[in-house]
Design an enzyme around this catalytic site. Structure first.
Site, PDB file in Angstrom:
ATOM      1  N   ASP A   1     -10.476 -15.249 -61.957  1.00  0.00           N
ATOM      2  CA  ASP A   1      -9.993 -16.586 -62.308  1.00  0.00           C
ATOM      3  C   ASP A   1     -11.040 -17.307 -63.148  1.00  0.00           C
ATOM      4  OD1 ASP A   1     -11.904 -17.239 -60.412  1.00  0.00           O
ATOM      5  OD2 ASP A   1     -10.705 -18.830 -59.500  1.00  0.00           O
TER       6      ASP A   1
ATOM      7  N   HIS B   1      -7.470 -15.367 -70.911  1.00  0.00           N
ATOM      8  CA  HIS B   1      -7.059 -14.202 -70.127  1.00  0.00           C
ATOM      9  C   HIS B   1      -7.406 -12.900 -70.842  1.00  0.00           C
ATOM     10  CE1 HIS B   1      -5.244 -16.780 -67.241  1.00  0.00           C
ATOM     11  NE2 HIS B   1      -4.244 -17.170 -68.018  1.00  0.00           N
TER      12      HIS B   1
ATOM     13  N   LEU C   1     -13.894   6.740 -59.784  1.00  0.00           N
ATOM     14  CA  LEU C   1     -13.729   5.368 -59.311  1.00  0.00           C
ATOM     15  C   LEU C   1     -12.263   5.066 -59.022  1.00  0.00           C
ATOM     16  CD1 LEU C   1     -14.961   2.358 -59.127  1.00  0.00           C
ATOM     17  CD2 LEU C   1     -14.122   2.133 -61.470  1.00  0.00           C
TER      18      LEU C   1
END
Length: 201
Positions: A20, A37, A131
């Site tokens: 955020d 974003h 990962l």
């Protein structure tokens, strides 16, 4: 990072990131929120690369919450489009780097294009050994727990499990997060100090 007996620092196995502050970052610079974003997505790519380099095993990104549907429609659509673009441009590289892509959350509520891209990316990377990258998308901690409770109730009623045998360990297997350990570190880049319905269990 935890300090071991020799005084050096061990690498966390699981890092969770609440993504955020990107919209506010853009607004402070007089830019549209969508630019923020996109910039956040680029920074996240760098973070994932570094996590792989130092040996982090799991990264969970809180990308779109169940509460985010309340945002303006244009912003919601832009976030959906950003996820599709990210997967289309990056999934081949993730696959080459042996990353396993998983999604936490209810993707049945997403548009067909978005859901299809997610499902194909998961299928492509599911047998990788590197990962584990969890995208929490249309995810909420309370929603996750309620969904798990309903599924436990169904299994009790169908005789698959006995209610006396319900333990924390059994219940955890009904969560989206069942295949990941608890996070060792949660990062919120915006500076806010709230969990915002993230990984509550």
């Amino acid at each position: 990072m935890a300090e071991d007996q020799k005084g050096s620092f061990s690498v966390p196995a699981h890092i969770a990131i609440i993504m955020d502050g990107n919209g506010r970052w853009a607004k402070q610079r007089g830019l549209p929120r969508n630019v923020g974003h996109r910039q956040g997505a680029k920074v996240f790519e760098n973070i994932c690369g570094y996590c792989q380099k130092i040996g982090v095993k799991y990264v969970t990104a809180y990308a779109f919450s169940t509460e985010n549907w309340k945002r303006p429609k244009d912003e919601v659509n832009a976030l959906m489009k950003l996820l599709v673009q990210y997967l289309r441009s990056e999934v081949s590289e993730l696959h080459r780097n042996k990353v396993v892509l998983r999604v936490l959350g209810d993707i049945t509520a997403l548009a067909d294009e978005c859901r299809k891209e997610i499902e194909e990316s998961i299928e492509l990377t599911k047998n990788n050994t590197g990962l584990v990258l969890n995208f929490a998308f249309n995810y909420g901690g309370r929603d996750e727990i309620i969904r798990a409770v309903k599924n436990v109730v169904d299994d009790v009623q169908e005789g698959k499990i006995n209610k006396e045998n319900i333990t924390q360990e059994l219940f955890a297997n009904y969560l989206y997060t069942k295949d990941s350990p608890d996070p060792d570190l949660i990062i919120r880049p915006s500076g806010e100090q709230r969990l915002s319905n993230f990984l509550l269990w």
